[in-house]
Design a protein around this motif. Structure first.
Motif, mmCIF file in Angstrom:
data_model
loop_
_atom_site.group_PDB
_atom_site.id
_atom_site.type_symbol
_atom_site.label_atom_id
_atom_site.label_comp_id
_atom_site.label_asym_id
_atom_site.label_seq_id
_atom_site.Cartn_x
_atom_site.Cartn_y
_atom_site.Cartn_z
ATOM 1 N N SER A 181 -41.644 -12.793 -12.925
ATOM 2 C CA SER A 181 -42.841 -13.608 -12.703
ATOM 3 C C SER A 181 -42.481 -14.717 -11.725
ATOM 4 O O SER A 181 -41.317 -14.893 -11.372
ATOM 5 C CB SER A 181 -43.283 -14.286 -14.003
ATOM 6 O OG SER A 181 -43.811 -13.372 -14.907
ATOM 7 N N THR A 212 -47.823 -20.248 -10.194
ATOM 8 C CA THR A 212 -49.061 -19.513 -9.913
ATOM 9 C C THR A 212 -50.280 -20.433 -10.042
ATOM 10 O O THR A 212 -51.194 -20.382 -9.216
ATOM 11 C CB THR A 212 -49.188 -18.280 -10.840
ATOM 12 O OG1 THR A 212 -47.968 -17.544 -10.777
ATOM 13 C CG2 THR A 212 -50.325 -17.372 -10.412
ATOM 14 N N GLU A 227 -43.936 -14.833 -6.951
ATOM 15 C CA GLU A 227 -43.030 -13.781 -7.431
ATOM 16 C C GLU A 227 -42.018 -13.385 -6.359
ATOM 17 O O GLU A 227 -40.898 -12.973 -6.677
ATOM 18 C CB GLU A 227 -43.837 -12.558 -7.877
ATOM 19 C CG GLU A 227 -44.361 -12.586 -9.311
ATOM 20 C CD GLU A 227 -45.509 -13.551 -9.568
ATOM 21 O OE1 GLU A 227 -46.064 -14.102 -8.589
ATOM 22 O OE2 GLU A 227 -45.864 -13.757 -10.743
ATOM 23 N N ARG A 242 -54.138 -12.483 -14.166
ATOM 24 C CA ARG A 242 -53.157 -13.397 -14.749
ATOM 25 C C ARG A 242 -52.374 -12.704 -15.861
ATOM 26 O O ARG A 242 -52.938 -11.953 -16.647
ATOM 27 C CB ARG A 242 -53.843 -14.663 -15.270
ATOM 28 C CG ARG A 242 -54.541 -15.497 -14.189
ATOM 29 C CD ARG A 242 -53.658 -15.853 -13.004
ATOM 30 N NE ARG A 242 -52.440 -16.571 -13.343
ATOM 31 C CZ ARG A 242 -52.339 -17.888 -13.442
ATOM 32 N NH1 ARG A 242 -53.400 -18.640 -13.226
ATOM 33 N NH2 ARG A 242 -51.192 -18.450 -13.736
ATOM 34 N N GLY A 243 -51.098 -12.964 -15.874
ATOM 35 C CA GLY A 243 -50.229 -12.309 -16.853
ATOM 36 C C GLY A 243 -49.839 -10.896 -16.421
ATOM 37 O O GLY A 243 -49.238 -10.143 -17.180
#
Ligand code: ASP
Ligand code: MG
Length: 411
Positions: A41, A47, A74, A151-152
């Motif tokens: 990530s 982010t 990332e 997201r995630g």
């Protein structure tokens, strides 16, 4: 060589020191004989910062440029992780999504992975490279533009790689040491689960237990990827964390495995709608067209041809839902007297595959809430889940008393 996928979330790569710690774990697995695919990530907070910059620059942004910007966090961690491994004499290199390539749909900011060809990375493993570090969360569209997965999304990248490379396991390193019976911040008796089934995890993930992106659990279930959620801050051990696996692999489990909650649920009631064929379609059609995620629905008994219809949806969609319904009313497609939104509710759910074979879970849940004097506003059930809406001020109490009632502190 067997392949292992290891994913490190934002807090596990938040500083150069933490990247070093993570790299040491990777080296341990390499020493055991694995070829490792590391998914990273962005550093924690990065982010959000990138999203903020995009919004500040262009409130009605071009989604393709949004993805170009927010995917960049990332790239940094992928390069740094590869460098750190090289410094430890572990042969490693980084890949951005497009280089693999991680082929996705063109739905910018919420793209889905369509294909991950393995030949590129496999060829490098064949040449003696030990670790492929891949930037999570990103891919490339058929049009050749950079996409992100929502997201995630790095969780989903990790599971997709595990499926594509037929990995022995997919380890998700995060800042919690596993999946709990409920949120330990609310119920101090919450217990870490050693194993949980895909289906239960799917329910818990979509109910707001934010350890894994829901989509990643769906993928793991479909491709039977063994997923392990564990903390990168604890000493390495073979039994650490929670294994998310097929229910056949779980010998013994409680009827209820976990209690989930969500604060962000609103209850909406349409009063006095006509009770006629097509009325549900007239209500939920426009809501669906407006992109509202309707969860629970109840229709009351009709009197004199009129009925009340209640549904729940995420709090931040209330305004859009109101507009969709009022527009339908103005267009003469729907008739109701009032539209009432209650944003002061919380959803509490009991989840467990044991419910399929054992009755009495609902009765026990309702009795427990009643003993605490908590009024239930809406009920919904599925095969392995019972959810209720209650006043938000009772959320903690409801979670704690249900955790006690189902004795979830006991294995
Ligand atoms: N960095 C992205 C996010 O914060 C993706 C991820 O970490 O999974 O949502
Ligand atoms: Mg995450």
């Amino acid at each position: 060589m067997p392949v292992l996928v290891m994913k490190f979330g934002g807090t596990s790569v938040a500083t150069l020191d933490r990247i070093k710690r993570a790299a040491k774990r990777v080296a341990l697995e390499v020493a055991k004989g694995y070829d490792v695919i590391v998914i990273v990530s962005a550093m924690s907070g990065k982010t959000n910062e990138l999203v903020g910059w995009v919004n500040e620059t262009s409130p009605l942004y071009d989604a393709r440029e949004y993805d170009a910007v927010v995917s960049s966090g990332e790239n940094v961690t992928a390069g740094l992780m590869a460098l750190t491994l090289q410094e430890m004499d572990v042969p490693a290199r980084s890949w951005q999504g497009w280089q693999v390539p991680v082929k996705t749909t063109s739905a910018h900011s919420s793209a889905r992975i369509e294909e991950i060809p393995s030949d590129n990375i496999m060829a490098k493993f064949g040449e003696g490279m030990k670790v492929a570090v891949v930037a999570g969360f990103q891919g490339i569209s058929p049009e050749g533009r950079i996409t992100t997965l929502g997201r995630g999304g790095s969780d989903t990248t990790a599971v997709a790689f595990a499926a594509a490379f037929d990995a022995e396991r997919c380890d998700i390193y995060t800042d919690v040491d596993g999946v709990y019976t409920t949120d330990p911040r609310i119920a101090e008796k919450a217990r870490k689960l050693d194993k949980i089934s895909f289906e239960e995890m799917l329910e818990l993930a979509s109910l707001g237990a934010k350890v894994l992106q829901t989509r990643s659990v769906e993928l793991a279930m479909r491709y039977k990827v063994k997923l392990r959620v564990l903390s990168s801050f604890e000493e390495p051990s073979d039994t650490a964390g929670t294994l998310v696996c097929d229910e056949e692999e779980i010998m013994e489990s409680n009827v209820v495995s976990g209690i989930a909650y969500s604060r962000d649920e609103a209850k909406m009631t349409l009063q006095s709608v006509e009770d006629r064929p097509g009325i549900a379609a007239a209500i939920f059609g426009p809501l669906s067209n407006a992109g509202i995620n309707v969860d629970m629905i109840i229709q009351n008994i009709a009197e004199e041809g009129r009925t009340d219809m209640t549904f729940s949806c995420p709090t931040d969609q209330v305004i859009r839902a109101e507009k969709a319904l009022n527009d339908a009313k103005a267009a003469g497609e729907l008739n109701f007297s009032d539209l009432i939104a209650d944003t002061n509710v919380a959803k509490i759910s009991a989840v467990g595959i044991g419910m399929r074979s054992q009755s009495g879970v609902a009765a026990k849940m309702f009795q427990t809430l009643s003993d605490e004097g908590i009024n239930i506003k809406v009920i919904a059930t599925s095969e392995i889940k019972i959810s209720v809406l209650v006043d938000r001020k009772y959320m903690e109490l409801a979670v704690q008393s249900l955790h006690d009632a189902f004795e979830l502190e006991k294995a």
